[in-house]
Scaffold this motif. Structure first.
Motif, PDB file in Angstrom:
ATOM      1  N   GLY A 190       0.807  -1.205   0.000  1.00  0.00           N
ATOM      2  CA  GLY A 190       0.000   0.000   0.000  1.00  0.00           C
ATOM      3  C   GLY A 190       0.840   1.255   0.000  1.00  0.00           C
ATOM      4  N   ARG A 191       0.155   2.404  -0.281  1.00  0.00           N
ATOM      5  CA  ARG A 191       0.835   3.701  -0.294  1.00  0.00           C
ATOM      6  C   ARG A 191       0.195   4.692   0.668  1.00  0.00           C
ATOM      7  N   GLU A 192      -0.764   4.227   1.455  1.00  0.00           N
ATOM      8  CA  GLU A 192      -1.484   5.120   2.354  1.00  0.00           C
ATOM      9  C   GLU A 192      -0.610   5.553   3.532  1.00  0.00           C
ATOM     10  N   THR A 193      -1.134   6.527   4.286  1.00  0.00           N
ATOM     11  CA  THR A 193      -0.447   7.029   5.477  1.00  0.00           C
ATOM     12  C   THR A 193      -1.129   6.456   6.719  1.00  0.00           C
ATOM     13  N   ILE A 194      -0.321   5.902   7.607  1.00  0.00           N
ATOM     14  CA  ILE A 194      -0.836   5.226   8.804  1.00  0.00           C
ATOM     15  C   ILE A 194      -0.244   5.880  10.055  1.00  0.00           C
ATOM     16  N   LYS A 239      -0.144  15.217  19.026  1.00  0.00           N
ATOM     17  CA  LYS A 239       0.871  16.200  18.619  1.00  0.00           C
ATOM     18  C   LYS A 239       1.415  15.878  17.228  1.00  0.00           C
ATOM     19  N   GLU A 240       1.646  14.578  16.956  1.00  0.00           N
ATOM     20  CA  GLU A 240       2.183  14.175  15.657  1.00  0.00           C
ATOM     21  C   GLU A 240       1.190  14.451  14.536  1.00  0.00           C
ATOM     22  N   ILE A 241      -0.077  14.203  14.764  1.00  0.00           N
ATOM     23  CA  ILE A 241      -1.072  14.430  13.715  1.00  0.00           C
ATOM     24  C   ILE A 241      -1.254  15.922  13.460  1.00  0.00           C
ATOM     25  N   LYS A 242      -1.092  16.722  14.521  1.00  0.00           N
ATOM     26  CA  LYS A 242      -1.165  18.176  14.355  1.00  0.00           C
ATOM     27  C   LYS A 242       0.023  18.669  13.544  1.00  0.00           C
ATOM     28  N   ARG A 243       1.208  18.091  13.814  1.00  0.00           N
ATOM     29  CA  ARG A 243       2.397  18.464  13.062  1.00  0.00           C
ATOM     30  C   ARG A 243       2.265  18.023  11.589  1.00  0.00           C
ATOM     31  N   HIS A 244       1.640  16.867  11.387  1.00  0.00           N
ATOM     32  CA  HIS A 244       1.452  16.353  10.018  1.00  0.00           C
ATOM     33  C   HIS A 244       0.538  17.267   9.205  1.00  0.00           C
ATOM     34  N   GLY A 245      -0.484  17.802   9.853  1.00  0.00           N
ATOM     35  CA  GLY A 245      -1.314  18.830   9.232  1.00  0.00           C
ATOM     36  C   GLY A 245      -2.433  18.347   8.343  1.00  0.00           C
ATOM     37  N   LYS A 246      -2.607  17.066   8.176  1.00  0.00           N
ATOM     38  CA  LYS A 246      -3.714  16.575   7.352  1.00  0.00           C
ATOM     39  C   LYS A 246      -4.109  15.174   7.834  1.00  0.00           C
ATOM     40  N   PRO A 247      -5.295  14.710   7.434  1.00  0.00           N
ATOM     41  CA  PRO A 247      -5.768  13.414   7.927  1.00  0.00           C
ATOM     42  C   PRO A 247      -4.891  12.257   7.446  1.00  0.00           C
ATOM     43  N   VAL A 248      -4.868  11.195   8.243  1.00  0.00           N
ATOM     44  CA  VAL A 248      -4.207   9.956   7.842  1.00  0.00           C
ATOM     45  C   VAL A 248      -5.277   8.977   7.372  1.00  0.00           C
ATOM     46  N   ASP A 249      -4.841   7.973   6.604  1.00  0.00           N
ATOM     47  CA  ASP A 249      -5.802   6.995   6.076  1.00  0.00           C
ATOM     48  C   ASP A 249      -6.229   5.982   7.134  1.00  0.00           C
ATOM     49  N   LEU A 250      -5.339   5.679   8.082  1.00  0.00           N
ATOM     50  CA  LEU A 250      -5.649   4.648   9.073  1.00  0.00           C
ATOM     51  C   LEU A 250      -4.957   4.970  10.397  1.00  0.00           C
ATOM     52  N   ALA A 272      -8.681  10.879  10.898  1.00  0.00           N
ATOM     53  CA  ALA A 272      -8.347   9.478  10.626  1.00  0.00           C
ATOM     54  C   ALA A 272      -9.500   8.837   9.874  1.00  0.00           C
ATOM     55  N   GLY A 273      -9.181   8.261   8.680  1.00  0.00           N
ATOM     56  CA  GLY A 273     -10.228   7.669   7.860  1.00  0.00           C
ATOM     57  C   GLY A 273     -10.818   6.407   8.460  1.00  0.00           C
ATOM     58  N   ARG A 274     -10.012   5.614   9.132  1.00  0.00           N
ATOM     59  CA  ARG A 274     -10.470   4.347   9.712  1.00  0.00           C
ATOM     60  C   ARG A 274      -9.561   3.986  10.886  1.00  0.00           C
ATOM     61  N   THR A 275     -10.064   3.156  11.811  1.00  0.00           N
ATOM     62  CA  THR A 275      -9.278   2.740  12.966  1.00  0.00           C
ATOM     63  C   THR A 275      -9.201   1.226  13.027  1.00  0.00           C
ATOM     64  N   LEU A 276      -7.973   0.728  13.262  1.00  0.00           N
ATOM     65  CA  LEU A 276      -7.751  -0.698  13.515  1.00  0.00           C
ATOM     66  C   LEU A 276      -7.137  -0.819  14.907  1.00  0.00           C
ATOM     67  N   TYR A 277      -7.885  -1.447  15.824  1.00  0.00           N
ATOM     68  CA  TYR A 277      -7.403  -1.639  17.191  1.00  0.00           C
ATOM     69  C   TYR A 277      -6.604  -2.941  17.279  1.00  0.00           C
ATOM     70  N   VAL A 308      -8.746  -3.577   6.121  1.00  0.00           N
ATOM     71  CA  VAL A 308      -9.440  -2.428   6.717  1.00  0.00           C
ATOM     72  C   VAL A 308      -9.388  -1.222   5.780  1.00  0.00           C
ATOM     73  N   LEU A 309      -8.238  -0.977   5.171  1.00  0.00           N
ATOM     74  CA  LEU A 309      -8.116   0.151   4.239  1.00  0.00           C
ATOM     75  C   LEU A 309      -9.007  -0.048   3.020  1.00  0.00           C
ATOM     76  N   ASP A 310      -9.041  -1.267   2.477  1.00  0.00           N
ATOM     77  CA  ASP A 310      -9.877  -1.528   1.302  1.00  0.00           C
ATOM     78  C   ASP A 310     -11.358  -1.428   1.641  1.00  0.00           C
ATOM     79  N   ALA A 311     -11.721  -1.866   2.859  1.00  0.00           N
ATOM     80  CA  ALA A 311     -13.124  -1.752   3.278  1.00  0.00           C
ATOM     81  C   ALA A 311     -13.529  -0.287   3.384  1.00  0.00           C
ATOM     82  N   ALA A 312     -12.626   0.558   3.913  1.00  0.00           N
ATOM     83  CA  ALA A 312     -12.910   1.990   4.018  1.00  0.00           C
ATOM     84  C   ALA A 312     -13.050   2.612   2.634  1.00  0.00           C
TER      85      ALA A 312
END
Length: 679
Positions: free
Chosen positions: A551-555, A590-601, A626-631, A669-673
């Protein structure tokens, strides 16, 4: 959960420790009151003044150490029923734990402690204190009632001596009272110890008619040792050494009800000349009440052990995940013919055995993930019977007696098979010279007696599965520990002591109840009860996971175990994903705020200090980051799972996992989303 009215006293010579404990406990248990003392003597004085529900006691203190303080507490009638939990960083060895129990302590918590474990111990000890107080009040009420009635009878008997003319009328009144009191009342001649009076409640309890009892003594009805005990107690009252005797627990063998436990009071009734004339006895059958109390204490002990087992399994599964995955990394880099591959396979085999062990612990602690559906228990038994016959060997006969009508229950059939295997293997091991095992089912109609016997089950009809064997049986002492993890009566290396604890956990998590009947030399019967279900549900369809694992998504990867954090990042980046990693919830925000945009998972552990995985997911979902969550977790609580069943829409990866297992689940999970977004 609402605020609890709990008072605790913490005694520790380190004021900093007390300050920290006060903060964390008040934060974890709203409404709790915390009193502190820096030495044992002042702590005893504070305990008398505040009457706490639980005492947390350090061991190493100047002047009076924790052991001495505990002995002082337990020696004081006003303080002896307050549970004491020892907390220590210096005295954590086996000898200190034993010394703590001998001093009268109920709990032991090494420092540094986990807040959750501390809170669990405080809650458990507070429940024990409350239950003890309730029993004391009930005992006091019954003692007062019996004392009042005994006093009334004595007063009436004394008045009978005043006038011969009034004797007959008074006698009639006494007979009416004695006959209708729901306690066994009897009268013996002081000289011969023969029964001269017995009421209806006594007849019903012992199973003998009044005519058979009158004119006889204890030797005519009870075994010699028991009869000698009864008559010795009579003598203590009659010869004046006791006058009044209170026997809180007196065992007795009855005709129809078997062995019962009585609370008996005996008093000497003297004649006009002051000499002993009669012995009056009043006995209350407390068997059912004692069994209820013992069942409550057993349940509380099993709950505490279950919490500990679940916590151990959680930490162990994190370690196993790292072991398995790093071993796989090594194996992938080696040639299949490399001699080191044998070592890699041994590591993986050993870790798989450890995984099986932790799953048994989770089964006992009722924290495993289950897939229940309505099934016919008869079919579950029939489907596994042939396999069970092969398992037990030819010298043991396995028979089934299944109800003709369907026995519909809601459970995980795979877990039920594990219950049957464990019970049958346990029965086999109790029959070294061969024997027979009977599996039977029955449907029990709802009744008040059934509800009293199984108060944790919903009212209504119950399905009962019984596993009966003709083995060596077991003592009452063995039965009291039967379901505890690692308890076994087998020889060393012949058993882990987890089979029956696994059975206990599966049955309880499936909403059932289990009980055991057994005596030495008379085999054993394990009875399992489940609520009856009216109709079977259609099994749900499982949606297949989508294709590849690249995959090429951001996690966003969040894991508080450092080795697993490094491992996850390495695996995900090797498969083409962009990874943002953090060791806990606040760091992830803090990391997601620094990243500045949503992550895929969001790929997150469930149980983490400070902020749980579920709370982090809600925070990110609220901001649409966050587009989807995997616990992922090796052990979880009601934040994700309700009674072992995942909430709808939750994606979950059970630890320990493999590298391939992680990648397939992430991709699915990513493909389902993506599919939901396209729809």
């Amino acid at each position: 959960m609402g605020a609890l009215n709990i008072k605790i006293l913490a005694i520790d010579d380190d004021q900093d420790n007390l300050d920290v404990l006060q903060v964390v406990v008040k934060d974890a248990i709203p409404g709790i009151e915390v009193f502190t003392s820096t030495n044992g003597q002042k702590g005893l004085e504070l305990a008398l003044a505040e009457a706490p529900d639980v005492i947390l006691l350090d061991i190493v203190m100047p002047g009076m150490d924790g052991f001495a303080a505990c002995r002082r507490l337990k020696a004081d009638e006003r303080l002896k029923n307050i549970p004491v939990v020892f907390m220590t960083a210096a005295k954590t060895d086996k000898e200190s734990r034993i010394k703590a129990l001998e001093a009268g302590g109920e709990g032991f918590l090494p420092k540094p402690y986990e807040v959750e474990e501390l809170v669990a111990q405080i809650r458990a000890m507070a429940k024990i204190k409350a239950a003890g107080a309730a029993r004391a009040l009930e005992k006091e009420r019954l003692e007062t009632l019996v004392a009042e009635r005994t006093g009334a009878l004595e007063k009436q008997l004394a008045e009978n001596k005043l006038a011969e003319a009034a004797l007959l009328d008074s006698k009639n009144i006494i007979e009416i009272v004695v006959e209708n009191v729901p306690l066994m009342i009897f009268l013996k001649e002081a000289a011969s110890r023969k029964f001269v009076m017995f009421n209806r409640a006594g007849e019903e309890l012992l199973g003998y008619g009044r005519k058979a009892l009158l004119g006889k003594n204890d030797l005519d009805f009870f075994p010699p040792e028991q009869a000698a005990y009864f008559m010795a107690k009579d003598l203590e009252v009659i010869d004046g050494s006791a006058g009044f005797l209170d026997i809180p627990e007196e065992p007795i063998q009855t005709v129809e009800k078997g062995r019962r436990l009585l609370h008996t009071r005996k008093v000497c009734v003297k004649g006009a000349d002051g000499a002993p004339k009669y012995l009056l006895g009043i006995s209350e059958d407390i068997t059912d009440r004692k069994q209820t109390e013992e069942k409550l204490l057993q349940s509380q002990r099993m709950e505490s052990v279950g919490r500990l087992a679940g916590g151990v399994a959680h930490d162990f599964n994190n370690i196993l995940t790292a072991i398995k995955c790093f071993a796989e990394f090594i194996g992938r880099e080696l040639d299949p013919q490399d001699p080191k591959m044998k070592d890699v396979r041994e590591i993986l085999t050993a870790s798989d055995r450890a995984v099986s062990l932790t799953r048994q612990l989770l089964a006992f602690s009722r924290c495993q993930i289950m897939a229940p559906r309505v099934v016919d228990l008869n079919k579950c038994v029939a489907d596994i019977t042939n396999m069970l016959r092969r398992l037990i060997g030819e010298d043991i006969a396995l028979e089934t007696k299944l109800l003709a009508a369907p026995c519909l229950v809601l459970l995980d059939s795979g877990q039920m098979e594990q219950v049957l295997v464990n019970l049958v293997v346990n029965a086999r091991d109790a029959m070294l010279k061969g024997g027979a095992i009977l599996l039977s089912t029955e449907l029990l109609a709802s009744s008040p007696a059934l509800s009293r016997a199984h108060p944790d089950l919903p009212r209504g009809p119950l399905v009962c599965l019984k596993v009966r064997d003709s083995g060596c049986g077991m003592s009452a002492e063995v039965k009291s520990h039967l379901f505890e993890p690692f308890f076994t009566t087998k020889e060393k290396y012949k058993g882990t002591g987890l089979g029956l604890s696994t059975v206990f956990g599966i049955v309880k998590q499936s909403g059932g109840d289990i009980e055991v009947e057994s005596e030495p030399g008379k085999g054993a019967v394990f009875s399992i009860y489940f609520p009856y279900c009216e109709a079977a549900a259609e099994p749900g369809k499982i949606r297949a996971a989508a294709g590849g694992v690249k995959g090429r998504e951001t996690i966003l990867l969040v894991e508080d175990e450092e080795s697993l954090l490094r491992l996850g990042r390495r695996v995900l980046e090797a498969c083409g994903y962009t990874v943002i990693s953090a060791s806990d919830g606040p760091a992830a925000l803090k990391e997601i705020k620094r990243h500045g945009k949503p992550v895929d998972l969001l790929l997150t552990d469930v149980i983490m200090p400070g902020m749980s995985g579920r709370d982090l997911a809600r925070e990110l979902a609220r901001d649409k980051m966050a587009g989807r969550t995997l616990y992922m977790s090796g052990y979880t609580d009601d934040a994700i799972i309700k009674h072992g069943v995942l909430e709808p829409g939750i994606a979950f990866l059970y630890k320990p996992f493999t590298i391939d297992g992680l990648m397939v689940k992430v991709r699915a999970v990513l493909d389902a989303a993506a599919g939901q977004a396209g729809a």
